[in-house]
Design an enzyme around this catalytic site. Structure first.
Site, PDB file in Angstrom:
ATOM      1  N   HIS A 124       0.741  -1.317  -0.028  1.00 56.12           N
ATOM      2  CA  HIS A 124      -0.030   0.146   0.030  1.00 56.12           C
ATOM      3  C   HIS A 124       0.755   1.343  -0.165  1.00 56.12           C
ATOM      4  O   HIS A 124       0.774   2.057  -0.848  1.00 56.12           O
ATOM      5  CB  HIS A 124      -0.945  -0.062   1.109  1.00 56.12           C
ATOM      6  CG  HIS A 124      -1.571   1.185   1.274  1.00 56.12           C
ATOM      7  ND1 HIS A 124      -2.925   1.482   1.031  1.00 56.12           N
ATOM      8  CD2 HIS A 124      -1.246   2.595   1.979  1.00 56.12           C
ATOM      9  CE1 HIS A 124      -3.408   2.622   1.467  1.00 56.12           C
ATOM     10  NE2 HIS A 124      -2.285   3.304   1.943  1.00 56.12           N
ATOM     11  N   GLU A 125       1.769   1.350   1.022  1.00 55.31           N
ATOM     12  CA  GLU A 125       2.618   2.431   1.082  1.00 55.31           C
ATOM     13  C   GLU A 125       3.535   2.567  -0.348  1.00 55.31           C
ATOM     14  O   GLU A 125       3.872   3.764  -0.603  1.00 55.31           O
ATOM     15  CB  GLU A 125       3.483   2.554   2.145  1.00 55.31           C
ATOM     16  CG  GLU A 125       2.900   2.453   3.640  1.00 55.31           C
ATOM     17  CD  GLU A 125       1.737   3.657   3.735  1.00 55.31           C
ATOM     18  OE1 GLU A 125       2.022   4.524   3.180  1.00 55.31           O
ATOM     19  OE2 GLU A 125       0.913   3.315   4.357  1.00 55.31           O
ATOM     20  N   HIS A 182       1.794   4.998  -2.615  1.00 54.79           N
ATOM     21  CA  HIS A 182       2.035   6.545  -2.388  1.00 54.79           C
ATOM     22  C   HIS A 182       3.583   6.894  -2.838  1.00 54.79           C
ATOM     23  O   HIS A 182       3.586   8.047  -3.384  1.00 54.79           O
ATOM     24  CB  HIS A 182       2.041   6.522  -1.042  1.00 54.79           C
ATOM     25  CG  HIS A 182       0.545   6.402  -0.404  1.00 54.79           C
ATOM     26  ND1 HIS A 182      -0.549   7.100  -1.234  1.00 54.79           N
ATOM     27  CD2 HIS A 182      -0.058   5.667   0.548  1.00 54.79           C
ATOM     28  CE1 HIS A 182      -1.889   6.637  -0.255  1.00 54.79           C
ATOM     29  NE2 HIS A 182      -1.383   5.989   0.630  1.00 54.79           N
TER      30      HIS A 182
END
Length: 452
Positions: A24-25, A28
């Site tokens: 997920h990170e 970003h």
């Protein structure tokens, strides 16, 4: 061996959760770097740093508390449109929280960051950066679901007999044990055996499970069954009787009971209760085998999972009281009770230790991990700070404001000041921390159990 498999399942699923957070990170981080935003940290977990290494502008690391992760981007909050009031008047608590957040955000700015800050990017770029994390969870969920559904396959009913009931019992019987003097099941009385493949009922071919099941339900009295046993076809005369059986719709799907309010009826552990109906009864269960689904069938099931996750997310606030009672008042948890990382990992260990085929255990774990990623996608898209959806909402609002300004030839209103919403973010974080602690306590002292 059971203890080893349980521990192995806990560790494997826990690592899967950590990898999902890191994935997920990464969404970003990759999109932020793509748009030239300086990223100072990429961390999995919170609290004390256990390990870190710096490459380029970014410090990569793992922290002590594995309840999430973050990527720190410089310039998440724009500078104040008006200079800070220096009249000496005390600020309101709300204003003080806003200015403290703005000041903390500016601490990381270094020479050279004049054009590398998050708020300076166009709204559509900021939306991509903030949606990059949830999108990675969605991509991973789709990949995992697709691997299971189109690769390994899902259990499908066949026309092969799996078990033969010893006696006649209604579908809603509390036990499968035959009481004294119970009537033998029609299948047992006719000499049907596990492994028999039903190829025709009453002279009508049964090419699939649904045809065989429907034919059995529609007939009563002496009925001719053609079965294939050991490569040979045999004809058995079975005296079908009426009995209470699990209700099914036209597609063969189980019909579940609903209450007067239309809500599903569940048992003490939270499982939905099937409805029953009177129909022809043979007294067998059909064997299942895994069959891959088509792209369309897989997409349909994935969409059903998305709808289920959305319903669970909407109903999450109503579960807070149940979690509190389970954590501190000792009330039994249902199977649909929310779980945290500890609870999910414990369920993973329980599943891996079950005496079922290894393929089924692995499929269950992968499906669970896919479901977690689907939930992370939906949860992070909720439009409130500090969730990704809150930043997306701010960028969308800025886009709309600037669009109206251009349309009506007004001055550019400038970037949306996300700092104005920081007090709300603090409240959300506080609620999340409290709920996470309750989940942790409940998962430790009163865990969700799939088996007794």
């Amino acid at each position: 061996m059971v203890t080893f498999l349980t521990a192995l399942g806990i560790v494997l699923f826990f690592l899967g959760l950590l990898l999902s957070i890191a994935w997920h990170e990464l969404g970003h981080l990759a999109t932020a770097k793509m748009f030239g935003i300086r990223c100072t940290q990429y961390m999995v977990g919170f609290g004390k740093t256990l390990w870190s290494r710096k490459w380029g502008d970014t410090e990569y690391g793992v922290k002590l508390v594995p309840l999430g992760g973050y990527v720190r981007l410089v310039g998440m909050i724009p500078p104040a449109a008006k200079p800070r009031d220096s009249s000496g008047k005390p600020m309101s608590r709300w204003r003080a929280m806003i200015e403290d957040a703005r000041e903390a955000n500016s601490v990381e700015l270094e020479p050279g960051d004049e054009n590398r800050q998050f708020y300076q990017r166009a709204p559509w770029k900021r939306i991509i950066v903030m949606a990059g994390g949830p999108a990675m969870n969605l991509i991973l969920a789709v990949m995992l679901f697709a691997a299971i559904m189109m690769g390994i396959g899902v259990p499908q009913q066949t026309t092969t007999v799996n078990t033969v009931s010893t006696c006649v019992l209604p579908a809603d019987a509390a036990t499968t044990d035959c009481p004294p003097g119970a009537e033998p099941s029609p299948a047992m009385e006719a000499g049907m055996r596990p492994g028999d493949e039903i190829v025709a009922v009453a002279g009508e071919p049964t090419p699939g499970w649904q045809a065989a099941n429907s034919a059995i339900r529609e007939h009563t009295g002496p009925t001719q069954f053609t079965v294939e046993r050991g490569g040979e076809r045999r004809t058995l005369t079975v005296d079908l009787i009426e009995n209470q059986v699990v209700a099914r719709d036209a597609e063969g799907e189980i019909v579940y009971k609903t209450g007067p309010d239309g809500e599903p009826v569940t048992d003490d552990r939270g499982f939905r209760v099937p409805a029953t109906e009177t129909a022809g009864f043979l007294g067998i269960t059909f064997a299942q085998e895994r069959s891959p689904l088509t792209v369309g069938e897989s997409a349909e099931r994935m969409w059903a999972s998305v709808v289920g996750v959305a319903d669970a997310l909407i109903g999450l606030p109503a579960k807070v009281d149940d979690v509190f009672r389970a954590a501190f008042l000792g009330e039994e948890r249902t199977v649909d009770s929310p779980v945290g990382i500890v609870g999910a990992s414990r369920i993973g260990g329980e599943v891996l230790a079950q005496p079922i085929p290894m393929t089924d255990r692995v499929v269950f774990l992968v499906n669970m991990l896919a479901g977690v990623n689907l939930f992370l996608f939906a949860f992070n898209m909720v439009p409130i700070l500090p969730l990704d959806g809150g930043h997306i909402f701010g960028a969308l609002w800025e886009w709309v404001r600037r669009g109206f300004a251009r349309l009506f030839r007004r001055p550019d209103p400038g970037p949306f000041d996300v700092a104005q919403l920081m007090p709300v973010a603090y409240i959300v974080v506080a609620c999340f921390v409290v709920f996470s602690v309750m989940l942790l306590v409940a998962d430790v002292v009163n865990p969700v159990r799939l088996t007794q």
